[in-house]
Design a protein around this motif. Structure first.
Motif, mmCIF file in Angstrom:
data_model
loop_
_atom_site.group_PDB
_atom_site.id
_atom_site.type_symbol
_atom_site.label_atom_id
_atom_site.label_comp_id
_atom_site.label_asym_id
_atom_site.label_seq_id
_atom_site.Cartn_x
_atom_site.Cartn_y
_atom_site.Cartn_z
ATOM 1 N N LEU A 79 -39.714 31.538 10.584
ATOM 2 C CA LEU A 79 -38.773 30.431 10.446
ATOM 3 C C LEU A 79 -39.361 29.332 9.577
ATOM 4 C CD1 LEU A 79 -37.549 30.038 14.144
ATOM 5 C CD2 LEU A 79 -36.491 31.382 12.308
ATOM 6 N N ASP A 80 -38.489 28.675 8.841
ATOM 7 C CA ASP A 80 -38.928 27.522 8.072
ATOM 8 C C ASP A 80 -39.446 26.440 9.004
ATOM 9 O OD1 ASP A 80 -38.173 28.775 5.763
ATOM 10 O OD2 ASP A 80 -36.218 27.788 5.644
ATOM 11 N N GLY A 81 -40.330 25.602 8.510
ATOM 12 C CA GLY A 81 -40.918 24.544 9.328
ATOM 13 C C GLY A 81 -39.887 23.578 9.880
ATOM 14 N N SER A 82 -40.138 23.091 11.071
ATOM 15 C CA SER A 82 -39.220 22.149 11.709
ATOM 16 C C SER A 82 -39.149 20.843 10.916
ATOM 17 C CB SER A 82 -39.682 21.856 13.136
ATOM 18 O OG SER A 82 -38.839 20.902 13.740
ATOM 19 N N LYS A 83 -37.949 20.234 10.930
ATOM 20 C CA LYS A 83 -37.755 18.965 10.246
ATOM 21 C C LYS A 83 -37.332 17.838 11.181
ATOM 22 C CE LYS A 83 -36.543 20.948 5.738
ATOM 23 N NZ LYS A 83 -36.876 22.331 6.101
ATOM 24 N N SER A 84 -36.947 18.170 12.416
ATOM 25 C CA SER A 84 -36.488 17.120 13.332
ATOM 26 C C SER A 84 -36.668 17.545 14.783
ATOM 27 C CB SER A 84 -35.015 16.780 13.070
ATOM 28 O OG SER A 84 -34.197 17.908 13.308
ATOM 29 N N ALA A 85 -36.661 16.562 15.670
ATOM 30 C CA ALA A 85 -36.733 16.788 17.114
ATOM 31 C C ALA A 85 -35.890 15.732 17.806
ATOM 32 C CB ALA A 85 -38.176 16.726 17.607
ATOM 33 N N PHE A 86 -35.452 16.037 19.027
ATOM 34 C CA PHE A 86 -34.573 15.135 19.766
ATOM 35 C C PHE A 86 -34.961 15.139 21.238
ATOM 36 C CE2 PHE A 86 -30.608 14.295 22.141
ATOM 37 C CZ PHE A 86 -30.270 13.059 21.603
ATOM 38 N N PHE A 87 -34.924 13.974 21.848
ATOM 39 C CA PHE A 87 -35.224 13.846 23.283
ATOM 40 C C PHE A 87 -34.138 13.005 23.941
ATOM 41 C CE2 PHE A 87 -36.993 11.276 26.750
ATOM 42 C CZ PHE A 87 -37.491 12.262 27.593
ATOM 43 N N LEU A 88 -33.643 13.463 25.082
ATOM 44 C CA LEU A 88 -32.646 12.736 25.868
ATOM 45 C C LEU A 88 -33.120 12.686 27.308
ATOM 46 C CD1 LEU A 88 -29.769 11.443 26.001
ATOM 47 C CD2 LEU A 88 -28.921 13.733 26.602
ATOM 48 N N GLY A 89 -33.233 11.493 27.881
ATOM 49 C CA GLY A 89 -33.725 11.418 29.252
ATOM 50 C C GLY A 89 -33.805 10.015 29.793
ATOM 51 N N LEU A 90 -34.633 9.847 30.789
ATOM 52 C CA LEU A 90 -34.805 8.560 31.452
ATOM 53 C C LEU A 90 -36.277 8.343 31.754
ATOM 54 C CD1 LEU A 90 -35.321 9.159 34.743
ATOM 55 C CD2 LEU A 90 -32.935 9.780 34.610
#
Length: 204
Positions: free
Chosen positions: A94-105
């Motif tokens: 896979l191509d390298g990651s470009k973003s990440a996301f976190f949802l929480g408290l």
């Protein structure tokens, strides 16, 4: 006599006004924005070089110097490396990651606070859902493959923040075991990272 009664009434009215007690308004900062620079640790350091994260949290007071922050974090990945991903019997790079996301408290507690409330040291203990985005290679050989790779996991974090007049410096450690729910990636994929940066808080 009438003048005396008039003066007594005025004095009584002024005294009554002085004894009225107004409730104290709790002016803690309800909205928090953070910008941070992150470095992956251990095995995760082979997956990307660094990250730039913007976070927005909304704070609710639950006790004396205790709060719960609800929010989200969006990260831009710097120099993501390709990874091996199993799709059926085939290994795909896979191509390298470009973003990440976190949802929480996170649970926030003021460990130290000045009497005028302009300065405090707080701890932040968080939990939530973390997503590391990947995409299939753009080569023609993969055009006919219906592949939507994703790495989702539960993340926990622990941090400290020093705040003065709503502006602060923060540092936090996050652990997100990406291979926990994703058997398509290598074992011991890694999940540790450290972030440090600036924050600001305000009320609407």
């Amino acid at each position: 006599m009438k003048k005396l009664i008039f003066l007594v009434l005025i004095a009584f009215k002024m005294n009554a006004q002085d004894t009225i007690v107004f409730p104290k308004i709790d002016l803690y900062k309800r909205n928090v924005i953070e910008v941070s620079y992150g470095k992956p640790l251990g095995q995760l350091s082979n997956k990307y070089e660094s990250s730039i994260t913007t976070a927005l949290y909304f704070r609710t007071k639950i006790g004396k110097r205790q709060f719960v922050d609800f929010g989200a974090e969006l990260s831009g990945i710097v120099n993501g490396n390709s990874i091996s991903y199993k799709e059926g019997a085939e290994n795909i790079q896979l191509d390298g990651s470009k973003s990440a996301f976190f949802l929480g408290l996170r649970y926030t507690r003021f460990l130290i606070q000045s009497k005028n409330q302009n300065f405090h040291l707080e701890s932040n203990s968080g939990i939530g859902w973390k997503y590391l985005h990947y995409s299939k290679p753009e080569a023609e050989a993969y055009d006919d493959i219906d592949l939507k790779p994703s790495l989702n996991t539960i993340a926990v974090s622990q941090g400290l923040k020093l705040v003065f007049h709503g502006f602060g410096l923060h540092c936090s450690y996050q652990y997100a075991p990406y291979d926990l729910f994703n058997s398509q990636v290598e074992k011991n994929f890694g999940g540790s990272s450290i972030n440090f940066g600036l924050s600001g808080s305000w009320n609407f």
